[in-house]
Scaffold this active site. Structure first.
Site, PDB file in Angstrom:
ATOM      1  N   LYS A   1     -19.378   0.469 -12.071  1.00 24.11           N
ATOM      2  CA  LYS A   1     -19.244   1.747 -12.781  1.00 24.11           C
ATOM      3  C   LYS A   1     -18.442   1.602 -14.074  1.00 24.11           C
ATOM      4  CE  LYS A   1     -19.728   4.385  -8.525  1.00 24.11           C
ATOM      5  NZ  LYS A   1     -20.173   3.224  -7.761  1.00 24.11           N
TER       6      LYS A   1
ATOM      7  N   ILE B   1       1.760   1.490  -7.076  1.00 26.05           N
ATOM      8  CA  ILE B   1       1.707   0.707  -8.310  1.00 26.05           C
ATOM      9  C   ILE B   1       2.127   1.546  -9.514  1.00 26.05           C
ATOM     10  CG2 ILE B   1      -0.023  -0.933  -7.482  1.00 26.05           C
ATOM     11  CD1 ILE B   1      -2.161   0.732  -8.953  1.00 26.05           C
TER      12      ILE B   1
ATOM     13  N   ASP C   1       0.843  -1.199   0.000  1.00 29.07           N
ATOM     14  CA  ASP C   1       0.000   0.000   0.000  1.00 29.07           C
ATOM     15  C   ASP C   1       0.875   1.245   0.000  1.00 29.07           C
ATOM     16  OD1 ASP C   1      -2.073   2.024   0.707  1.00 29.07           O
ATOM     17  OD2 ASP C   1      -3.280   0.253   1.104  1.00 29.07           O
TER      18      ASP C   1
ATOM     19  N   ASN D   1     -21.454  -1.079  -4.759  1.00 28.35           N
ATOM     20  CA  ASN D   1     -21.040  -0.364  -3.557  1.00 28.35           C
ATOM     21  C   ASN D   1     -20.899  -1.318  -2.376  1.00 28.35           C
ATOM     22  OD1 ASN D   1     -21.418   2.763  -4.227  1.00 28.35           O
ATOM     23  ND2 ASN D   1     -23.000   1.585  -5.265  1.00 28.35           N
TER      24      ASN D   1
ATOM     25  N   LYS E   1     -10.905   5.674  -6.465  1.00 29.08           N
ATOM     26  CA  LYS E   1     -12.276   5.215  -6.719  1.00 29.08           C
ATOM     27  C   LYS E   1     -13.356   6.268  -6.459  1.00 29.08           C
ATOM     28  CE  LYS E   1     -12.872   3.293  -2.088  1.00 29.08           C
ATOM     29  NZ  LYS E   1     -13.283   2.128  -1.282  1.00 29.08           N
TER      30      LYS E   1
ATOM     31  N   LYS F   1     -11.601   2.015 -14.995  1.00 26.44           N
ATOM     32  CA  LYS F   1     -11.762   0.629 -14.562  1.00 26.44           C
ATOM     33  C   LYS F   1     -12.157  -0.273 -15.733  1.00 26.44           C
ATOM     34  CE  LYS F   1     -11.409  -0.539 -10.743  1.00 26.44           C
ATOM     35  NZ  LYS F   1     -10.178  -0.983 -10.031  1.00 26.44           N
TER      36      LYS F   1
ATOM     37  N   ALA G   1      -6.303  -4.507  -5.428  1.00 25.20           N
ATOM     38  CA  ALA G   1      -7.377  -3.666  -4.894  1.00 25.20           C
ATOM     39  C   ALA G   1      -6.979  -2.198  -4.825  1.00 25.20           C
ATOM     40  CB  ALA G   1      -7.767  -4.155  -3.493  1.00 25.20           C
TER      41      ALA G   1
ATOM     42  N   LEU H   1     -20.837  -1.618   1.686  1.00 20.95           N
ATOM     43  CA  LEU H   1     -21.253  -0.925   2.911  1.00 20.95           C
ATOM     44  C   LEU H   1     -20.086  -0.654   3.835  1.00 20.95           C
ATOM     45  CD1 LEU H   1     -24.545  -2.697   3.994  1.00 20.95           C
ATOM     46  CD2 LEU H   1     -24.274  -0.309   3.409  1.00 20.95           C
TER      47      LEU H   1
END
Length: 555
Positions: free
Chosen positions: A394, A327, A297, A431, A352, A406, A348, A433
């Site tokens: 999306k 990345i 990350d 989406n 976004k 994406k 991941a 939660l």
């Protein structure tokens, strides 16, 4: 010392009972002076070996009673055997009665102490006079009641159960009465002045759980629940409700053997591993005992917090490594792949936030498109066997920069799968939660400030799933390993955001448009009224997989 006295008292009682209190003086002297101390020694020695003096009696229950019965049954058996070989010349009934009396005295002393202690604690005003209703009178309810009784200062005093089982109606569990059914919770709350509710049906998911939580929240009492009993890494405990509890869906059934086959004893890398979805993927992966888990990350704080959480939960020696990097940096990626040689990659990492990417489109392209391109090329060059990319609804007929980037990454992945040996696949879902940037945290913050809750349009709808559900299905899709496949997750029915806002307002004990206003502010740039999981050209060609919640789209 108390048990020492109990053994002496037990033998005296046994002699009196055996001879109906008609004991000759010489016999009494023989028993008490010659044999008594040997029998005392046997019972005490066996008690020490059995760990009777290593138990914490304030928390004792049926298990401890059973242990005492076995302990003193065994010590009685030893005295009977010794009586056969040592010249005690004791009556066997005396030895048996002695053992039974010792057992009774020991059990009574321990549990008298426990009951007196709990009674005294209940009489002390400890600052928490909350009257607690426990919903569910099964094993979870009994566990919740025990926690409350042992720590009233923190959890309050349980005064009633609610349960739908007619056989339990008007019965008592741990001295606490079952006052009615779950649908009668509001009446029970009023009648018995309940101020807190604990939902103790932890294994229940889906519509029924939503219904129970809604009934409890209507009372405006503080409502808590038990943690999931399937989380074996930590004991069950009482926690606050969260948004996932009132939007619960039926539990995802996983093919664990399929997932174990490609994760167990493998080096697995998760990019964006500190993010909301990436971190949950890491939590799920570690359960399958990888050889090493690489958390990659660019933002060190979340990655560090995840590392601390996993080490606290599974032990300091679990095989995880936090790697900071972007990345976008091909040199850093090559260095990581060359050093650690991962065989599975979950991708991941991405920008976004739709409105932010409309303002900074070049950054979305640099990160999402060229970052993914770097990752694919570096992974392929270093022999990665399986590459699973997280995509989004999306990406279908995109009307914004984020969705378009994406969709391009899906195309890059398909091209990589077509020309190379690496098994590449994307997982497309809506989406999530509670994830960073989702609408739920925004609504929660607005409700806590007193409103208003802002919506972009009254008719806007979205697909939703919980973070654990999304992570589990991503792992499952990775096991299907159809190169170049775009997997689409079953998101259920789309949810109207205005209905979600009203549910959340009621969840916090308020009434929509009475206590908390709802304000319509207009669609944001690039925002759709509704999202799609499939393009028109994909719908007729979509195929099923072995898992009933995962489908394949052939774009």
């Amino acid at each position: 010392m108390l048990d020492f006295a109990f053994v002496i008292l037990a033998m005296m009682a046994a002699i009196a009972l055996r001879y109906e209190n008609n004991v000759m003086l010489w016999m009494h002297h023989y028993h008490t002076r010659t044999v008594l101390w040997q029998i005392v020694g046997v019972h005490m020695f066996v008690g020490i070996l059995a760990g009777v003096y290593g138990m914490v009696w304030r928390y004792a229950g049926a298990t401890e009673i059973a242990r005492l019965v076995v302990t003193y049954g065994f010590s009685t058996l030893i005295t009977l055997l010794l009586n056969q070989f040592v010249p005690w010349h004791m009556s066997r009934p005396i030895l048996v009665i002695t053992g039974i009396c010792v057992m009774m005295f020991v059990i009574m002393s321990r549990f008298t102490y426990k009951l007196v202690r709990e009674w005294m604690k209940s009489r002390v005003n400890n600052g928490n006079d909350a009257r607690v209703l426990i919903v569910g009178a099964g094993e979870g309810g009994v566990y919740a009641a025990r926690i409350c009784l042992q720590n009233r200062a923190k959890f309050g005093q349980p005064v009633a159960f609610a349960d739908d089982d007619p056989l339990k109606r008007r019965m008592r569990i741990n001295g606490i009465p079952v006052r009615g059914t779950i649908n009668e919770v509001p009446e029970i709350v009023k009648k018995y002045s309940i101020s807190e509710i604990i939902v103790a049906v932890p294994g229940l998911h889906g519509e029924r759980r939503n219904e129970i939580v809604s009934i409890c929240k209507q009372t405006h009492c503080r409502t808590r629940t038990l943690t999931d009993p399937k989380d074996t890494a930590r004991p069950m405990a009482i926690r606050e409700l969260n948004t996932s509890d009132f939007l619960s869906r039926d539990e995802v059934e996983l093919d664990n053997h399929l997932i174990e086959a490609y994760l167990t004893d493998k080096v697995v890398m998760v990019t964006g591993g500190g993010g909301s979805i990436g971190s949950e993927i890491c939590r799920q992966i570690i359960r399958f005992k990888p050889k090493q888990l690489l958390i990659f990350d660019v933002y060190e704080n979340c990655a560090y917090e995840l590392e601390c959480e996993l080490k606290q939960k599974y032990g300091a020696d679990i095989p995880i490594k936090v790697l900071i990097g972007s990345i976008r940096d091909r040199v850093r990626l090559d260095n990581v792949f060359e050093t650690y040689q991962p065989s599975v990659v979950f991708h991941a990492a991405a920008h976004k936030h739709v409105p932010l990417m409309e303002v900074s489109p070049a950054e979305a392209i640099k990160n999402n498109v060229f970052g993914t391109k770097n990752l694919l090329e570096s992974a392929e060059a270093h022999g990665v066997r399986r590459f699973v990319q997280l995509s989004t609804d999306k990406a279908v007929n995109p009307t914004n920069v984020m969705g378009a980037t994406k969709r391009i990454t899906e195309m890059l992945l398909q091209e990589c799968a077509r020309r190379g040996k690496m098994k590449c696949m994307a997982v497309r879902f809506g989406n999530v939660l509670g994830s960073h940037g989702s609408v739920i945290p925004l609504f929660e913050a607005q409700i806590k400030k007193g409103g208003p809750v802002t919506l972009t349009h009254p008719d806007i709808t979205r697909y939703f799933m919980t973070i654990p559900e999304a992570a589990q299905l991503v792992l499952q899709a990775g096991g299907l390993a159809n190169p170049g496949a775009i997997y689409v997750l079953d998101m259920g029915e789309p949810v109207k955001i205005i209905d979600l806002a009203k549910k959340l307002i009621r969840f916090y004990g308020y009434e929509p448009d009475v206590d908390i206003p709802i304000k319509i502010v207009g669609l944001r740039p690039g925002e759709k009224l509704y999202e799609e999981l499939l393009m028109d050209s994909e719908r007729d060609k979509m195929t099923h997989t072995a898992h009933n919640k995962i489908f394949v789209a052939p774009p």
